[in-house]
Design a protein around this motif. Structure first.
Motif, PDB file in Angstrom:
ATOM      1  N   UNK A   1       7.490  45.496  28.877  1.00  0.00           N
ATOM      2  CA  UNK A   1       7.280  46.748  29.604  1.00  0.00           C
ATOM      3  C   UNK A   1       8.302  47.805  29.202  1.00  0.00           C
ATOM      4  N   UNK A   2       9.560  47.412  29.080  1.00  0.00           N
ATOM      5  CA  UNK A   2      10.592  48.357  28.687  1.00  0.00           C
ATOM      6  C   UNK A   2      10.405  48.800  27.229  1.00  0.00           C
ATOM      7  N   UNK A   3      10.054  47.856  26.368  1.00  0.00           N
ATOM      8  CA  UNK A   3       9.821  48.192  24.959  1.00  0.00           C
ATOM      9  C   UNK A   3       8.622  49.121  24.820  1.00  0.00           C
ATOM     10  N   UNK A   4       7.581  48.876  25.624  1.00  0.00           N
ATOM     11  CA  UNK A   4       6.389  49.719  25.567  1.00  0.00           C
ATOM     12  C   UNK A   4       6.714  51.142  26.007  1.00  0.00           C
ATOM     13  N   UNK A   5       7.591  51.279  26.994  1.00  0.00           N
ATOM     14  CA  UNK A   5       7.993  52.627  27.401  1.00  0.00           C
ATOM     15  C   UNK A   5       8.633  53.364  26.228  1.00  0.00           C
ATOM     16  N   UNK A   6       9.617  52.736  25.587  1.00  0.00           N
ATOM     17  CA  UNK A   6      10.276  53.397  24.459  1.00  0.00           C
ATOM     18  C   UNK A   6       9.286  53.688  23.332  1.00  0.00           C
ATOM     19  N   UNK A   7       8.432  52.702  23.036  1.00  0.00           N
ATOM     20  CA  UNK A   7       7.468  52.909  21.956  1.00  0.00           C
ATOM     21  C   UNK A   7       6.533  54.059  22.240  1.00  0.00           C
TER      22      UNK A   7
ATOM     23  N   UNK B   1       6.590  57.673  20.316  1.00  0.00           N
ATOM     24  CA  UNK B   1       5.393  57.968  19.537  1.00  0.00           C
ATOM     25  C   UNK B   1       5.032  59.434  19.702  1.00  0.00           C
ATOM     26  N   UNK B   2       5.043  59.911  20.952  1.00  0.00           N
ATOM     27  CA  UNK B   2       4.764  61.327  21.184  1.00  0.00           C
ATOM     28  C   UNK B   2       5.859  62.206  20.585  1.00  0.00           C
ATOM     29  N   UNK B   3       7.125  61.808  20.785  1.00  0.00           N
ATOM     30  CA  UNK B   3       8.227  62.595  20.226  1.00  0.00           C
ATOM     31  C   UNK B   3       8.149  62.663  18.706  1.00  0.00           C
ATOM     32  N   UNK B   4       7.791  61.548  18.076  1.00  0.00           N
ATOM     33  CA  UNK B   4       7.684  61.513  16.618  1.00  0.00           C
ATOM     34  C   UNK B   4       6.552  62.360  16.084  1.00  0.00           C
ATOM     35  N   UNK B   5       5.524  62.555  16.891  1.00  0.00           N
ATOM     36  CA  UNK B   5       4.433  63.452  16.495  1.00  0.00           C
ATOM     37  C   UNK B   5       4.819  64.912  16.672  1.00  0.00           C
TER      38      UNK B   5
ATOM     39  N   UNK C   1       5.477  63.030  36.068  1.00  0.00           N
ATOM     40  CA  UNK C   1       5.796  63.940  34.974  1.00  0.00           C
ATOM     41  C   UNK C   1       4.903  63.685  33.766  1.00  0.00           C
ATOM     42  N   UNK C   2       4.659  62.413  33.453  1.00  0.00           N
ATOM     43  CA  UNK C   2       3.837  62.077  32.284  1.00  0.00           C
ATOM     44  C   UNK C   2       2.396  62.530  32.479  1.00  0.00           C
ATOM     45  N   UNK C   3       1.863  62.343  33.676  1.00  0.00           N
ATOM     46  CA  UNK C   3       0.493  62.799  33.957  1.00  0.00           C
ATOM     47  C   UNK C   3       0.413  64.321  33.834  1.00  0.00           C
TER      48      UNK C   3
ATOM     49  N   UNK D   1      -1.115  60.427  26.756  1.00  0.00           N
ATOM     50  CA  UNK D   1      -1.777  59.495  27.679  1.00  0.00           C
ATOM     51  C   UNK D   1      -1.166  58.102  27.564  1.00  0.00           C
ATOM     52  N   UNK D   2      -0.844  57.693  26.334  1.00  0.00           N
ATOM     53  CA  UNK D   2      -0.193  56.399  26.136  1.00  0.00           C
ATOM     54  C   UNK D   2       1.193  56.390  26.779  1.00  0.00           C
ATOM     55  N   UNK D   3       1.897  57.517  26.681  1.00  0.00           N
ATOM     56  CA  UNK D   3       3.200  57.622  27.324  1.00  0.00           C
ATOM     57  C   UNK D   3       3.068  57.510  28.842  1.00  0.00           C
ATOM     58  N   UNK D   4       2.009  58.102  29.397  1.00  0.00           N
ATOM     59  CA  UNK D   4       1.784  58.006  30.839  1.00  0.00           C
ATOM     60  C   UNK D   4       1.580  56.552  31.265  1.00  0.00           C
ATOM     61  N   UNK D   5       0.877  55.794  30.423  1.00  0.00           N
ATOM     62  CA  UNK D   5       0.712  54.364  30.702  1.00  0.00           C
ATOM     63  C   UNK D   5       2.070  53.661  30.637  1.00  0.00           C
TER      64      UNK D   5
END
Length: 404
Positions: free
Chosen positions: A15-21, A25-29, A83-85, A175-179
């Protein structure tokens, strides 16, 4: 059974790794392709610069405000999810907005919302590393991995679908970041009435001021590379494909350090990690000014593992050990606002003037930043030791630090 899996040690790691990933991912885009999309929507170079600058500086105000609310509520995840939503909603609004001013306003709103997420996430991750004795570096490395993936995906999408359609990729990543924020491990602590003087008291701690100076100068030393690295190497005649490999080498070295740092837990202090980062900059930046052959620049870029990753790890280790639990989000936000907003923002202005006058020799000034950062790291070691003696064996956060 699925919920039980998410609550065990491996599930928490996922869960923590998925948050960072998802976040990076959005920041890298957005880092390389956000200006490209703004240009495609009709914003001039001047307008793009204004929008980016406002988004860059707004974190100075926004991050402490949001973090104070999280500390007062005693929980980060719900605010992160909200915030993510809202980030997703603002992204969708960009597809509907017409006119330069509407797009610019939505872009600034988007930056405001997005800037508040990472300090809350870092605070929750550090709390989880303390509670479950997790390796922070092996969590954070997934953000670096997805950052590289994002650059590749973004380039392919741009080539296939054009700049105007980049926003759909941004929306999917948001949307992935919101998840990722929704499944994040909750950092629950007793709600408290957090006052601004209490947050400001962090700045009265000599060691915290030394941390800001040491980590801020080391991170700010990247300013010329971030703003003009590609331009300078192009002027030297280095092919764009090779330039991409040079940047990739730095991120790969960063990932390796994140993966291995846990082996040294307890044997290297936050001040020593930041000092390593500063020493890396003292070597890296002057040599970047002197060398033009990619054969030498490629291994030199591996020092990014020190100049960025070691400095970041040292700062997170300090915050984990020394910031009171009730102020965990606020401490992260103050650090991010001053280092990521004030200091890097100021260094960017310095780099612009320096590069205009000196070209590649502007990297020598960045080496000077690193040298002063090394002196500040020595100050951090001294003040931390003195505060530790004064406090005895009690930790400010009343919890054992996790592994970094």
């Amino acid at each position: 059974m699925f919920q039980r899996l998410l609550r065990n040690g491996f599930g928490i790691y996922l869960r923590l790794s998925f948050f960072y990933g998802s976040y990076f991912l959005l920041a890298g885009l957005m880092l390389p392709y956000w200006p490209v999309w703004l240009q495609a929507r009709g914003l001039s170079a001047e307008h793009i610069g204004i929008v980016l600058a406002i988004g860059y500086w707004i974190k100075i105000v926004v991050q402490p405000l949001i973090a104070r609310r999280a500390d007062s509520a005693g929980e980060n995840r719900r605010i992160m999810s909200l915030l993510a939503v809202l980030v997703v909603a603002a992204m969708v609004g960009l597809t509907l907005g017409q006119g330069l001013w509407m797009i610019a306003i939505l872009a600034v709103l988007l930056a405001t919302l997005q800037q508040g997420i990472l300090p809350l996430g870092e605070s929750a991750v550090l709390a989880a590393t303390r509670k479950h004795q997790l390796d922070y570096g092996r969590l954070r490395l997934w953000g670096s991995v997805t950052f590289i993936i994002a650059a590749v995906i973004g380039g392919a999408w741009l080539e296939s679908f054009g700049a105007g359609n980049l926003v759909w990729l941004f929306i999917a990543a948001a949307a992935l970041m919101a998840v990722g924020c929704t499944v994040m491990v909750a950092d629950r602590r007793p709600p408290a009435a957090i006052t601004w003087p209490e947050i400001g008291s962090l700045l009265a701690r000599p060691s915290f001021l030394c941390l800001l100076a040491a980590a801020g100068l080391s991170q700010s030393s990247h300013a010329v590379m971030l703003a003009y690295g590609v331009i300078y190497w192009q002027e030297l005649g280095i092919p764009e494909g090779i330039i991409g490999q040079l940047y990739g080498a730095g991120v790969i070295a960063e990932i390796i350090l994140f993966a291995l740092i846990g082996r040294f837990a307890g044997r290297i202090s936050p001040a020593q990690l930041i000092a390593l980062g500063a020493c890396g900059g003292i070597i890296r930046w002057p040599l970047t000014a002197l060398l033009a052959d990619p054969i030498w620049l490629l291994p030199l870029q591996s020092l990014h593992a020190l100049t960025f990753a070691a400095t970041h790890l040292g700062a997170m280790a300090y915050l984990s050990k020394n910031i009171p639990t009730r102020l965990s989000a606020s401490g992260q936000a103050v650090y991010a606002a001053i280092v990521g907003g004030v200091m890097i923002g100021a260094a960017t202005f310095v780099s612009a003037a320096a590069y205009q006058r000196l070209g590649g020799d502007a990297y020598w000034i960045m080496g000077g930043f690193s040298f002063v950062g090394l002196l500040a790291a020595a100050g951090l070691a001294f003040t931390s030791a003195r505060e530790s003696r004064q406090a005895g064996s009690d930790d400010a956060g009343s919890a054992a630090p996790g592994r970094y």
